[in-house]
Scaffold this motif. Sequence first.
Motif, mmCIF file in Angstrom:
data_model
loop_
_atom_site.group_PDB
_atom_site.id
_atom_site.type_symbol
_atom_site.label_atom_id
_atom_site.label_comp_id
_atom_site.label_asym_id
_atom_site.label_seq_id
_atom_site.Cartn_x
_atom_site.Cartn_y
_atom_site.Cartn_z
ATOM 1 N N MET A 1 0.634 -1.077 0.176
ATOM 2 C CA MET A 1 -0.032 -0.021 -0.192
ATOM 3 C C MET A 1 0.791 1.271 -0.031
ATOM 4 O O MET A 1 1.801 1.233 0.762
ATOM 5 N N ASP A 2 0.550 2.241 -0.688
ATOM 6 C CA ASP A 2 1.341 3.424 -1.006
ATOM 7 C C ASP A 2 1.239 4.312 0.373
ATOM 8 O O ASP A 2 0.299 4.027 1.237
ATOM 9 N N GLU A 3 2.045 5.130 0.367
ATOM 10 C CA GLU A 3 2.344 6.227 1.396
ATOM 11 C C GLU A 3 0.912 6.952 1.743
ATOM 12 O O GLU A 3 0.486 7.106 2.939
ATOM 13 N N LYS A 4 0.350 7.439 0.671
ATOM 14 C CA LYS A 4 -0.755 8.219 0.665
ATOM 15 C C LYS A 4 -2.102 7.503 1.432
ATOM 16 O O LYS A 4 -2.856 8.173 2.009
ATOM 17 N N LYS A 5 -2.141 6.252 0.740
ATOM 18 C CA LYS A 5 -3.190 5.466 1.526
ATOM 19 C C LYS A 5 -3.239 5.267 2.931
ATOM 20 O O LYS A 5 -4.086 5.155 3.482
ATOM 21 N N LEU A 6 -1.776 4.942 3.364
ATOM 22 C CA LEU A 6 -1.481 5.020 4.553
ATOM 23 C C LEU A 6 -2.198 6.102 5.656
ATOM 24 O O LEU A 6 -2.551 5.820 6.779
ATOM 25 N N ILE A 11 -5.821 8.828 9.286
ATOM 26 C CA ILE A 11 -6.561 10.145 9.522
ATOM 27 C C ILE A 11 -8.112 9.846 9.422
ATOM 28 O O ILE A 11 -8.848 10.383 10.405
ATOM 29 N N PHE A 12 -8.746 8.955 8.583
ATOM 30 C CA PHE A 12 -10.069 9.166 8.373
ATOM 31 C C PHE A 12 -10.661 7.753 8.804
ATOM 32 O O PHE A 12 -11.848 7.635 8.720
ATOM 33 N N ASN A 13 -10.178 6.792 9.438
ATOM 34 C CA ASN A 13 -10.593 5.553 9.973
ATOM 35 C C ASN A 13 -11.488 5.639 11.371
ATOM 36 O O ASN A 13 -12.467 4.973 11.336
ATOM 37 N N ASP A 14 -10.778 6.508 12.015
ATOM 38 C CA ASP A 14 -11.336 6.774 13.522
ATOM 39 C C ASP A 14 -12.500 7.958 13.332
ATOM 40 O O ASP A 14 -12.391 9.173 13.256
ATOM 41 N N THR A 15 -13.791 7.508 13.203
ATOM 42 C CA THR A 15 -14.706 8.491 13.059
ATOM 43 C C THR A 15 -15.788 8.527 14.405
ATOM 44 O O THR A 15 -16.756 9.276 14.298
#
Length: 139
Positions: A1-6, A11-15
Motif C-alpha cells: 500500500m502506498d504512503e498516501k493510502k496509509l 486520518i479517516f478511519n476513526d470517526t
Amino acid sequence: MDEKKLIEQQIFNDTSAYQDIMDLPYTSSKRHLPMEQIDRAAQFAPFGALEGFSSLIKDKTKDYTRKKYSTAAEEKCITQQLNYLETHPLKVDVNYFNDKSGYYEHLKGYLKKIEPQKGRVTFDETSIVIVNIRAIKLV
C-alpha cells in the motif's frame, strides 16, 4: 500500500468523534449557490505543480552525496583505466568529487595528462585529484 493510502487510513478511519453528526441530513446553504464541480477542482490545481517534486529531489540527492572513499580494488581499477586512456584517446564521462563544491560532478572529455607525482589527472582543461575519481565510463 502506498504512503498516501496509509496516511488516509490513519486520518479517516476513526470517526468516533463525529458520531453525533453522522446521521444528520445534509442542509445546503440558503445564502450561497453550490460550487460547480470544475471550480471545486480548480481551487486545488496549484498543488498539482508539486506532483513528483519529492521524487525529483530524491533523484538529485543521489548525484550530490558526500564524498565516499574508494576501496583499494576500485582505486586499482581507476588507475588501470587511466593508464589505458593515456595510450587510447577516447572520450569518457568521469564521475568525481569536486573539493570546491563538496559534491560529485560529471565531466565529459579526453584525458590530457597524468601527473602521478602530484596525484592528479587533467581532462581537457580540468585537473582532478585521482583519489577523488569515483568512476570512468566511455561516452
